[in-house]
Scaffold this motif. Sequence first.
Motif, PDB file in Angstrom:
ATOM      1  N   ASP A 220       4.136  -4.931 -17.338  1.00 17.06           N
ATOM      2  CA  ASP A 220       3.277  -3.910 -16.746  1.00 17.06           C
ATOM      3  C   ASP A 220       1.967  -4.540 -16.282  1.00 17.06           C
ATOM      4  O   ASP A 220       1.429  -4.198 -15.234  1.00 17.06           O
ATOM      5  CB  ASP A 220       2.979  -2.795 -17.746  1.00 17.06           C
ATOM      6  N   TRP A 221       1.438  -5.474 -17.084  1.00 17.05           N
ATOM      7  CA  TRP A 221       0.192  -6.154 -16.733  1.00 17.05           C
ATOM      8  C   TRP A 221       0.311  -6.809 -15.367  1.00 17.05           C
ATOM      9  O   TRP A 221      -0.557  -6.633 -14.512  1.00 17.05           O
ATOM     10  CB  TRP A 221      -0.140  -7.210 -17.799  1.00 17.05           C
ATOM     11  N   LEU A 222       1.402  -7.557 -15.147  1.00 18.34           N
ATOM     12  CA  LEU A 222       1.578  -8.252 -13.877  1.00 18.34           C
ATOM     13  C   LEU A 222       1.775  -7.261 -12.738  1.00 18.34           C
ATOM     14  O   LEU A 222       1.184  -7.412 -11.660  1.00 18.34           O
ATOM     15  CB  LEU A 222       2.753  -9.229 -13.938  1.00 18.34           C
ATOM     16  N   GLN A 223       2.575  -6.242 -12.951  1.00 20.83           N
ATOM     17  CA  GLN A 223       2.802  -5.262 -11.902  1.00 20.83           C
ATOM     18  C   GLN A 223       1.501  -4.585 -11.481  1.00 20.83           C
ATOM     19  O   GLN A 223       1.237  -4.413 -10.287  1.00 20.83           O
ATOM     20  CB  GLN A 223       3.824  -4.210 -12.364  1.00 20.83           C
ATOM     21  N   LEU A 224       0.662  -4.213 -12.443  1.00 21.94           N
ATOM     22  CA  LEU A 224      -0.618  -3.589 -12.107  1.00 21.94           C
ATOM     23  C   LEU A 224      -1.537  -4.548 -11.356  1.00 21.94           C
ATOM     24  O   LEU A 224      -2.188  -4.170 -10.381  1.00 21.94           O
ATOM     25  CB  LEU A 224      -1.322  -3.095 -13.372  1.00 21.94           C
ATOM     26  N   ARG A 225      -1.600  -5.777 -11.810  1.00 26.02           N
ATOM     27  CA  ARG A 225      -2.450  -6.778 -11.143  1.00 26.02           C
ATOM     28  C   ARG A 225      -2.004  -7.014  -9.704  1.00 26.02           C
ATOM     29  O   ARG A 225      -2.822  -7.101  -8.802  1.00 26.02           O
ATOM     30  CB  ARG A 225      -2.428  -8.111 -11.900  1.00 26.02           C
ATOM     31  N   ILE A 226      -0.708  -7.140  -9.507  1.00 24.92           N
ATOM     32  CA  ILE A 226      -0.196  -7.355  -8.152  1.00 24.92           C
ATOM     33  C   ILE A 226      -0.537  -6.158  -7.279  1.00 24.92           C
ATOM     34  O   ILE A 226      -1.005  -6.311  -6.146  1.00 24.92           O
ATOM     35  CB  ILE A 226       1.322  -7.638  -8.173  1.00 24.92           C
ATOM     36  N   GLY A 227      -0.326  -4.947  -7.795  1.00 24.16           N
ATOM     37  CA  GLY A 227      -0.635  -3.747  -7.019  1.00 24.16           C
ATOM     38  C   GLY A 227      -2.095  -3.671  -6.617  1.00 24.16           C
ATOM     39  O   GLY A 227      -2.432  -3.198  -5.530  1.00 24.16           O
ATOM     40  N   ALA A 228      -2.969  -4.164  -7.475  1.00 26.00           N
ATOM     41  CA  ALA A 228      -4.405  -4.099  -7.213  1.00 26.00           C
ATOM     42  C   ALA A 228      -4.955  -5.297  -6.443  1.00 26.00           C
ATOM     43  O   ALA A 228      -5.981  -5.181  -5.772  1.00 26.00           O
ATOM     44  CB  ALA A 228      -5.158  -3.963  -8.540  1.00 26.00           C
ATOM     45  N   GLU A 229      -4.291  -6.448  -6.504  1.00 29.82           N
ATOM     46  CA  GLU A 229      -4.898  -7.674  -5.996  1.00 29.82           C
ATOM     47  C   GLU A 229      -4.125  -8.379  -4.886  1.00 29.82           C
ATOM     48  O   GLU A 229      -4.618  -9.355  -4.336  1.00 29.82           O
ATOM     49  CB  GLU A 229      -5.090  -8.659  -7.154  1.00 29.82           C
ATOM     50  N   VAL A 230      -2.918  -7.926  -4.583  1.00 30.06           N
ATOM     51  CA  VAL A 230      -2.094  -8.595  -3.573  1.00 30.06           C
ATOM     52  C   VAL A 230      -1.983  -7.686  -2.364  1.00 30.06           C
ATOM     53  O   VAL A 230      -1.839  -6.475  -2.492  1.00 30.06           O
ATOM     54  CB  VAL A 230      -0.695  -8.926  -4.160  1.00 30.06           C
TER      55      VAL A 230
ATOM     56  N   GLU B 217       0.251  -8.328   0.323  1.00 29.20           N
ATOM     57  CA  GLU B 217       1.536  -8.507   1.005  1.00 29.20           C
ATOM     58  C   GLU B 217       2.330  -7.199   0.988  1.00 29.20           C
ATOM     59  O   GLU B 217       2.748  -6.728  -0.067  1.00 29.20           O
ATOM     60  CB  GLU B 217       2.328  -9.624   0.332  1.00 29.20           C
ATOM     61  N   PRO B 218       2.561  -6.594   2.166  1.00 25.77           N
ATOM     62  CA  PRO B 218       3.241  -5.298   2.217  1.00 25.77           C
ATOM     63  C   PRO B 218       4.629  -5.284   1.576  1.00 25.77           C
ATOM     64  O   PRO B 218       4.997  -4.303   0.922  1.00 25.77           O
ATOM     65  CB  PRO B 218       3.323  -4.979   3.713  1.00 25.77           C
ATOM     66  N   SER B 219       5.403  -6.343   1.738  1.00 29.71           N
ATOM     67  CA  SER B 219       6.761  -6.330   1.172  1.00 29.71           C
ATOM     68  C   SER B 219       6.721  -6.245  -0.353  1.00 29.71           C
ATOM     69  O   SER B 219       7.544  -5.570  -0.966  1.00 29.71           O
ATOM     70  CB  SER B 219       7.558  -7.552   1.625  1.00 29.71           C
ATOM     71  N   VAL B 220       5.756  -6.904  -0.955  1.00 31.21           N
ATOM     72  CA  VAL B 220       5.616  -6.867  -2.414  1.00 31.21           C
ATOM     73  C   VAL B 220       5.143  -5.482  -2.852  1.00 31.21           C
ATOM     74  O   VAL B 220       5.677  -4.898  -3.801  1.00 31.21           O
ATOM     75  CB  VAL B 220       4.628  -7.956  -2.898  1.00 31.21           C
ATOM     76  N   LEU B 221       4.167  -4.952  -2.147  1.00 31.96           N
ATOM     77  CA  LEU B 221       3.641  -3.639  -2.499  1.00 31.96           C
ATOM     78  C   LEU B 221       4.681  -2.536  -2.327  1.00 31.96           C
ATOM     79  O   LEU B 221       4.748  -1.607  -3.135  1.00 31.96           O
ATOM     80  CB  LEU B 221       2.393  -3.334  -1.663  1.00 31.96           C
ATOM     81  N   ARG B 222       5.511  -2.646  -1.298  1.00 31.29           N
ATOM     82  CA  ARG B 222       6.566  -1.641  -1.094  1.00 31.29           C
ATOM     83  C   ARG B 222       7.543  -1.613  -2.264  1.00 31.29           C
ATOM     84  O   ARG B 222       7.921  -0.544  -2.744  1.00 31.29           O
ATOM     85  CB  ARG B 222       7.317  -1.901   0.208  1.00 31.29           C
ATOM     86  N   VAL B 223       7.940  -2.788  -2.724  1.00 35.04           N
ATOM     87  CA  VAL B 223       8.868  -2.838  -3.859  1.00 35.04           C
ATOM     88  C   VAL B 223       8.217  -2.236  -5.099  1.00 35.04           C
ATOM     89  O   VAL B 223       8.841  -1.467  -5.831  1.00 35.04           O
ATOM     90  CB  VAL B 223       9.355  -4.280  -4.126  1.00 35.04           C
TER      91      VAL B 223
ATOM     92  N   ALA C 267       0.257   0.693  -6.080  1.00 35.83           N
ATOM     93  CA  ALA C 267       0.887  -0.013  -4.962  1.00 35.83           C
ATOM     94  C   ALA C 267       0.904   0.853  -3.709  1.00 35.83           C
ATOM     95  O   ALA C 267       0.648   0.369  -2.605  1.00 35.83           O
ATOM     96  CB  ALA C 267       2.293  -0.444  -5.342  1.00 35.83           C
ATOM     97  N   THR C 268       1.185   2.139  -3.863  1.00 33.31           N
ATOM     98  CA  THR C 268       1.200   3.056  -2.724  1.00 33.31           C
ATOM     99  C   THR C 268      -0.182   3.154  -2.092  1.00 33.31           C
ATOM    100  O   THR C 268      -0.320   3.115  -0.857  1.00 33.31           O
ATOM    101  CB  THR C 268       1.690   4.453  -3.168  1.00 33.31           C
ATOM    102  N   GLU C 269      -1.204   3.246  -2.905  1.00 27.62           N
ATOM    103  CA  GLU C 269      -2.577   3.313  -2.394  1.00 27.62           C
ATOM    104  C   GLU C 269      -2.967   2.012  -1.694  1.00 27.62           C
ATOM    105  O   GLU C 269      -3.645   2.030  -0.667  1.00 27.62           O
ATOM    106  CB  GLU C 269      -3.549   3.621  -3.524  1.00 27.62           C
ATOM    107  N   ALA C 270      -2.529   0.892  -2.228  1.00 28.02           N
ATOM    108  CA  ALA C 270      -2.833  -0.400  -1.601  1.00 28.02           C
ATOM    109  C   ALA C 270      -2.141  -0.504  -0.241  1.00 28.02           C
ATOM    110  O   ALA C 270      -2.710  -1.043   0.718  1.00 28.02           O
ATOM    111  CB  ALA C 270      -2.404  -1.552  -2.500  1.00 28.02           C
ATOM    112  N   LEU C 271      -0.932   0.029  -0.136  1.00 27.92           N
ATOM    113  CA  LEU C 271      -0.222   0.019   1.149  1.00 27.92           C
ATOM    114  C   LEU C 271      -0.944   0.870   2.176  1.00 27.92           C
ATOM    115  O   LEU C 271      -0.988   0.523   3.357  1.00 27.92           O
ATOM    116  CB  LEU C 271       1.206   0.544   0.969  1.00 27.92           C
ATOM    117  N   ALA C 272      -1.495   1.976   1.736  1.00 28.61           N
ATOM    118  CA  ALA C 272      -2.199   2.897   2.650  1.00 28.61           C
ATOM    119  C   ALA C 272      -3.508   2.287   3.140  1.00 28.61           C
ATOM    120  O   ALA C 272      -4.050   2.734   4.159  1.00 28.61           O
ATOM    121  CB  ALA C 272      -2.444   4.232   1.963  1.00 28.61           C
TER     122      ALA C 272
END
Length: 91
Positions: free
Chosen positions: A53-63, A65-71, A85-90
Motif C-alpha cells: 500500500d505504501w508503494l501504491q500511494l507513493r506512486i499515485g502521489a509522485e509519479v 506516467e499516465p499508464s502507471v496511474l491508470r493501472v 491515482a485518479t486525481e493525479a490523472l485528472a
Amino acid sequence: MPRADRETWVQALAPSVRAFSERRARELGILEDLRAGAEPPTLGAELVDGWSDWLQLRIGAEVSEPSVLRVLAESGRTKRIRRTATEALAG
C-alpha cells in the motif's frame, strides 16, 4: 541513502526485520525509477497487487506516467489509492 548502499545496510540488520527492509529497499528502487521517468514494467493488476500500500500511494502521489496511474486507478488495493491515482490523472 544511496541506492548502491542499501543492500549492505539491509544485510547488516537482524534477520527478524530484514524481510521488511529488503522489500522496502526494493520498492524504493521501483519508486525512484518511475519518478525518473524510466519505462514502467509491464503493468497489470498482478504486478500492482504485489506492491505494498505504501508503494501504491507513493506512486499515485509522485509519479506522472499516465499508464502507471491508470493501472493504479483501476486496480489499486484501496479506495484511497484508486482516488489518488485518479486525481493525479485528472491533473
